[in-house]
Design a protein around this motif. Structure first.
Motif, PDB file in Angstrom:
ATOM      1  N   LEU A   1       0.836  -1.205   0.000  1.00  0.00           N
ATOM      2  CA  LEU A   1       0.000   0.000   0.000  1.00  0.00           C
ATOM      3  C   LEU A   1       0.872   1.256   0.000  1.00  0.00           C
ATOM      4  O   LEU A   1       0.626   2.194  -0.762  1.00  0.00           O
ATOM      5  CB  LEU A   1      -0.940  -0.002   1.212  1.00  0.00           C
ATOM      6  CG  LEU A   1      -1.821   1.235   1.376  1.00  0.00           C
ATOM      7  CD1 LEU A   1      -2.736   1.403   0.162  1.00  0.00           C
ATOM      8  CD2 LEU A   1      -2.632   1.138   2.658  1.00  0.00           C
ATOM      9  N   SER A   2       1.912   1.267   0.824  1.00  0.00           N
ATOM     10  CA  SER A   2       2.827   2.410   0.871  1.00  0.00           C
ATOM     11  C   SER A   2       3.475   2.651  -0.484  1.00  0.00           C
ATOM     12  O   SER A   2       3.623   3.792  -0.922  1.00  0.00           O
ATOM     13  CB  SER A   2       3.924   2.183   1.911  1.00  0.00           C
ATOM     14  OG  SER A   2       3.383   2.110   3.188  1.00  0.00           O
ATOM     15  N   ILE A   3       3.858   1.576  -1.155  1.00  0.00           N
ATOM     16  CA  ILE A   3       4.500   1.700  -2.466  1.00  0.00           C
ATOM     17  C   ILE A   3       3.546   2.340  -3.465  1.00  0.00           C
ATOM     18  O   ILE A   3       3.949   3.228  -4.230  1.00  0.00           O
ATOM     19  CB  ILE A   3       5.006   0.326  -2.953  1.00  0.00           C
ATOM     20  CG1 ILE A   3       6.230  -0.084  -2.130  1.00  0.00           C
ATOM     21  CG2 ILE A   3       5.326   0.351  -4.451  1.00  0.00           C
ATOM     22  CD1 ILE A   3       6.653  -1.524  -2.336  1.00  0.00           C
ATOM     23  N   GLN A   4       2.294   1.939  -3.451  1.00  0.00           N
ATOM     24  CA  GLN A   4       1.317   2.533  -4.370  1.00  0.00           C
ATOM     25  C   GLN A   4       1.141   4.027  -4.087  1.00  0.00           C
ATOM     26  O   GLN A   4       1.074   4.836  -5.006  1.00  0.00           O
ATOM     27  CB  GLN A   4      -0.024   1.798  -4.275  1.00  0.00           C
ATOM     28  CG  GLN A   4       0.021   0.372  -4.778  1.00  0.00           C
ATOM     29  CD  GLN A   4       0.604   0.264  -6.178  1.00  0.00           C
ATOM     30  OE1 GLN A   4       0.244   1.012  -7.087  1.00  0.00           O
ATOM     31  NE2 GLN A   4       1.535  -0.654  -6.351  1.00  0.00           N
ATOM     32  N   ILE A   5       1.084   4.371  -2.831  1.00  0.00           N
ATOM     33  CA  ILE A   5       0.942   5.784  -2.455  1.00  0.00           C
ATOM     34  C   ILE A   5       2.185   6.568  -2.877  1.00  0.00           C
ATOM     35  O   ILE A   5       2.092   7.646  -3.449  1.00  0.00           O
ATOM     36  CB  ILE A   5       0.666   5.918  -0.933  1.00  0.00           C
ATOM     37  CG1 ILE A   5      -0.723   5.344  -0.611  1.00  0.00           C
ATOM     38  CG2 ILE A   5       0.797   7.364  -0.480  1.00  0.00           C
ATOM     39  CD1 ILE A   5      -0.986   5.176   0.874  1.00  0.00           C
ATOM     40  N   PHE A   6       3.381   6.001  -2.602  1.00  0.00           N
ATOM     41  CA  PHE A   6       4.628   6.670  -2.973  1.00  0.00           C
ATOM     42  C   PHE A   6       4.709   6.874  -4.485  1.00  0.00           C
ATOM     43  O   PHE A   6       5.155   7.927  -4.948  1.00  0.00           O
ATOM     44  CB  PHE A   6       5.845   5.879  -2.489  1.00  0.00           C
ATOM     45  CG  PHE A   6       6.347   6.296  -1.131  1.00  0.00           C
ATOM     46  CD1 PHE A   6       7.460   7.097  -1.015  1.00  0.00           C
ATOM     47  CD2 PHE A   6       5.706   5.871   0.024  1.00  0.00           C
ATOM     48  CE1 PHE A   6       7.940   7.483   0.235  1.00  0.00           C
ATOM     49  CE2 PHE A   6       6.179   6.241   1.273  1.00  0.00           C
ATOM     50  CZ  PHE A   6       7.292   7.050   1.384  1.00  0.00           C
ATOM     51  N   LYS A   7       4.310   5.877  -5.262  1.00  0.00           N
ATOM     52  CA  LYS A   7       4.364   6.007  -6.723  1.00  0.00           C
ATOM     53  C   LYS A   7       3.454   7.139  -7.197  1.00  0.00           C
ATOM     54  O   LYS A   7       3.825   7.916  -8.070  1.00  0.00           O
ATOM     55  CB  LYS A   7       3.962   4.689  -7.399  1.00  0.00           C
ATOM     56  CG  LYS A   7       5.043   3.643  -7.364  1.00  0.00           C
ATOM     57  CD  LYS A   7       4.577   2.388  -8.084  1.00  0.00           C
ATOM     58  CE  LYS A   7       5.644   1.313  -8.071  1.00  0.00           C
ATOM     59  NZ  LYS A   7       5.193   0.089  -8.732  1.00  0.00           N
ATOM     60  N   TRP A   8       2.279   7.236  -6.621  1.00  0.00           N
ATOM     61  CA  TRP A   8       1.324   8.265  -7.017  1.00  0.00           C
ATOM     62  C   TRP A   8       1.819   9.659  -6.630  1.00  0.00           C
ATOM     63  O   TRP A   8       1.685  10.616  -7.370  1.00  0.00           O
ATOM     64  CB  TRP A   8      -0.036   7.955  -6.379  1.00  0.00           C
ATOM     65  CG  TRP A   8      -1.122   8.875  -6.795  1.00  0.00           C
ATOM     66  CD1 TRP A   8      -1.742   8.922  -8.014  1.00  0.00           C
ATOM     67  CD2 TRP A   8      -1.723   9.886  -5.998  1.00  0.00           C
ATOM     68  NE1 TRP A   8      -2.692   9.899  -8.016  1.00  0.00           N
ATOM     69  CE2 TRP A   8      -2.710  10.511  -6.782  1.00  0.00           C
ATOM     70  CE3 TRP A   8      -1.543  10.325  -4.683  1.00  0.00           C
ATOM     71  CZ2 TRP A   8      -3.502  11.550  -6.308  1.00  0.00           C
ATOM     72  CZ3 TRP A   8      -2.327  11.354  -4.225  1.00  0.00           C
ATOM     73  CH2 TRP A   8      -3.290  11.955  -5.033  1.00  0.00           C
ATOM     74  N   LEU A   9       2.435   9.750  -5.456  1.00  0.00           N
ATOM     75  CA  LEU A   9       2.915  11.037  -4.944  1.00  0.00           C
ATOM     76  C   LEU A   9       4.347  11.383  -5.371  1.00  0.00           C
ATOM     77  O   LEU A   9       4.818  12.477  -5.085  1.00  0.00           O
ATOM     78  CB  LEU A   9       2.836  11.047  -3.413  1.00  0.00           C
ATOM     79  CG  LEU A   9       1.443  10.987  -2.802  1.00  0.00           C
ATOM     80  CD1 LEU A   9       1.548  10.844  -1.282  1.00  0.00           C
ATOM     81  CD2 LEU A   9       0.626  12.204  -3.176  1.00  0.00           C
ATOM     82  N   ASP A  10       5.023  10.476  -6.058  1.00  0.00           N
ATOM     83  CA  ASP A  10       6.436  10.642  -6.397  1.00  0.00           C
ATOM     84  C   ASP A  10       6.798  12.026  -6.957  1.00  0.00           C
ATOM     85  O   ASP A  10       7.801  12.595  -6.529  1.00  0.00           O
ATOM     86  CB  ASP A  10       6.895   9.554  -7.370  1.00  0.00           C
ATOM     87  CG  ASP A  10       8.399   9.435  -7.420  1.00  0.00           C
ATOM     88  OD1 ASP A  10       9.001   9.090  -6.383  1.00  0.00           O
ATOM     89  OD2 ASP A  10       8.976   9.701  -8.498  1.00  0.00           O
ATOM     90  N   PRO A  11       6.009  12.586  -7.869  1.00  0.00           N
ATOM     91  CA  PRO A  11       6.403  13.885  -8.432  1.00  0.00           C
ATOM     92  C   PRO A  11       6.462  15.022  -7.410  1.00  0.00           C
ATOM     93  O   PRO A  11       7.173  16.000  -7.627  1.00  0.00           O
ATOM     94  CB  PRO A  11       5.323  14.171  -9.480  1.00  0.00           C
ATOM     95  CG  PRO A  11       4.712  12.859  -9.782  1.00  0.00           C
ATOM     96  CD  PRO A  11       4.835  12.037  -8.536  1.00  0.00           C
ATOM     97  N   ILE A  12       5.744  14.887  -6.311  1.00  0.00           N
ATOM     98  CA  ILE A  12       5.729  15.993  -5.344  1.00  0.00           C
ATOM     99  C   ILE A  12       6.505  15.693  -4.061  1.00  0.00           C
ATOM    100  O   ILE A  12       6.672  16.569  -3.230  1.00  0.00           O
ATOM    101  CB  ILE A  12       4.280  16.418  -4.999  1.00  0.00           C
ATOM    102  CG1 ILE A  12       3.511  15.269  -4.352  1.00  0.00           C
ATOM    103  CG2 ILE A  12       3.575  16.960  -6.221  1.00  0.00           C
ATOM    104  CD1 ILE A  12       2.157  15.661  -3.797  1.00  0.00           C
ATOM    105  N   ILE A  13       6.991  14.477  -3.922  1.00  0.00           N
ATOM    106  CA  ILE A  13       7.774  14.108  -2.738  1.00  0.00           C
ATOM    107  C   ILE A  13       9.204  14.603  -2.934  1.00  0.00           C
ATOM    108  O   ILE A  13       9.789  14.410  -4.007  1.00  0.00           O
ATOM    109  CB  ILE A  13       7.767  12.576  -2.523  1.00  0.00           C
ATOM    110  CG1 ILE A  13       6.359  12.095  -2.179  1.00  0.00           C
ATOM    111  CG2 ILE A  13       8.753  12.166  -1.441  1.00  0.00           C
ATOM    112  CD1 ILE A  13       6.243  10.590  -2.063  1.00  0.00           C
ATOM    113  N   PRO A  14       9.809  15.235  -1.919  1.00  0.00           N
ATOM    114  CA  PRO A  14      11.214  15.649  -2.040  1.00  0.00           C
ATOM    115  C   PRO A  14      12.098  14.442  -2.387  1.00  0.00           C
ATOM    116  O   PRO A  14      11.852  13.320  -1.936  1.00  0.00           O
ATOM    117  CB  PRO A  14      11.551  16.199  -0.655  1.00  0.00           C
ATOM    118  CG  PRO A  14      10.225  16.618  -0.093  1.00  0.00           C
ATOM    119  CD  PRO A  14       9.224  15.623  -0.634  1.00  0.00           C
ATOM    120  N   ALA A  15      13.130  14.680  -3.183  1.00  0.00           N
ATOM    121  CA  ALA A  15      13.969  13.606  -3.725  1.00  0.00           C
ATOM    122  C   ALA A  15      14.522  12.666  -2.652  1.00  0.00           C
ATOM    123  O   ALA A  15      14.601  11.457  -2.877  1.00  0.00           O
ATOM    124  CB  ALA A  15      15.111  14.197  -4.542  1.00  0.00           C
TER     125      ALA A  15
END
Length: 186
Positions: A136-150
Motif C-alpha cells: 500500500l505504501s509503495i502505491q501511495i509513494f508512486k502516485w505522490l512521487d512527483p511531489i515528494i522531495p527527492a
C-alpha cells in the motif's frame, strides 16, 4: 565471479553468479574478495521478534563484513535506512544506526552506506513473503512521487544497487553516506 550469500538461495540464475544459502550465525569463510556489498535486511513482522530482527539486520551484517575483511575486502557497500541513528527511540532506526556505527570501526578503507527511504522491487524472486502494508505504501509513494522531495522518494532496488556499486568503486577512501537523492537513476 560474483558470490551471493543469503539465508536461502533466491530463484535467480546467471552464469557469473554463484548463490549460496548460509547460516549467518555460522558463516563459512569467504573466497578472496575485493569488495563486499551487504544488502541483508528484514522487517520485525517477518522476523517475528525484535531479537530475530537484530540477528539479521545487525548480527548477520557484521558477520558478513568481518568475513569479507578476513577474505581481503578493503571496500564495503551496505544498505541501511533513512533515519538510521544508534540513539533513536525507534527500534528499527536504532539497529540500523548501530550497524552503521560498528561497521565504521571495522577498518574498511572505503565504506559506503546507502540510506534509502522505501525500496521498490520484486520480492517473489527473492522468496520473500508479501508485505501488505508495504504494498500500500509503495502505491501511495508512486502516485505522490512527483511531489515528494527527492530524499524521501521510494527507489527501485536496482537503482539503489547501481548507485551503491558505482559509489564503492569510484569514491575515494573514507566514509560516504548516500541519501535518497543520490540513489536515483540518472
Amino acid at each position: 565471479m560474483l558470490h551471493a550469500r543469503d539465508r536461502r538461495a533466491p530463484a535467480l540464475n546467471h552464469p557469473c553468479l554463484q548463490l549460496h544459502a548460509v547460516d549467518f550465525a555460522n558463516l563459512p569463510a569467504l573466497p578472496p574478495v575485493d569488495d563486499v556489498y551487504i544488502t541483508l535486511g528484514t522487517t520485525i513482522a517477518a522476523a517475528g521478534s525484535q531479537s530475530a530482527f537484530r540477528a539479521v539486520d545487525y548480527d548477520a551484517v557484521l558477520a558478513t563484513a568481518r568475513a569479507a575483511l578476513a577474505a581481503g575486502a578493503s571496500r564495503c557497500g551496505v544498505v541501511t535506512a533513512m533515519g538510521a541513528n544508534p540513539h533513536s527511540h525507534i527500534f528499527y532506526n536504532r539497529i540500523k544506526g548501530e550497524v552503521e556505527r560498528d561497521l565504521q570501526g571495522l577498518g574498511f578503507t572505503t565504506l559506503v552506506i546507502a540510506r534509502p527511504s522505501l525500496m521498490l522491487g520484486e520480492r517473489q524472486a527473492l522468496q520473500q513473503a508479501a508485505r501488505p502494508a508495504e504494498s500500500l505504501s509503495i502505491q501511495i509513494f508512486k502516485w505522490l512521487d512527483p511531489i515528494i522531495p527527492a530524499n524521501y522518494r521510494a527507489r527501485p532496488g536496482a537503482d539503489i544497487a547501481r548507485a551503491l556499486v558505482h559509489a564503492v568503486q569510484s569514491r575515494p577512501p573514507g566514509l560516504h553516506l548516500l541519501s535518497g537523492r543520490e540513489l536515483q537513476a540518472p
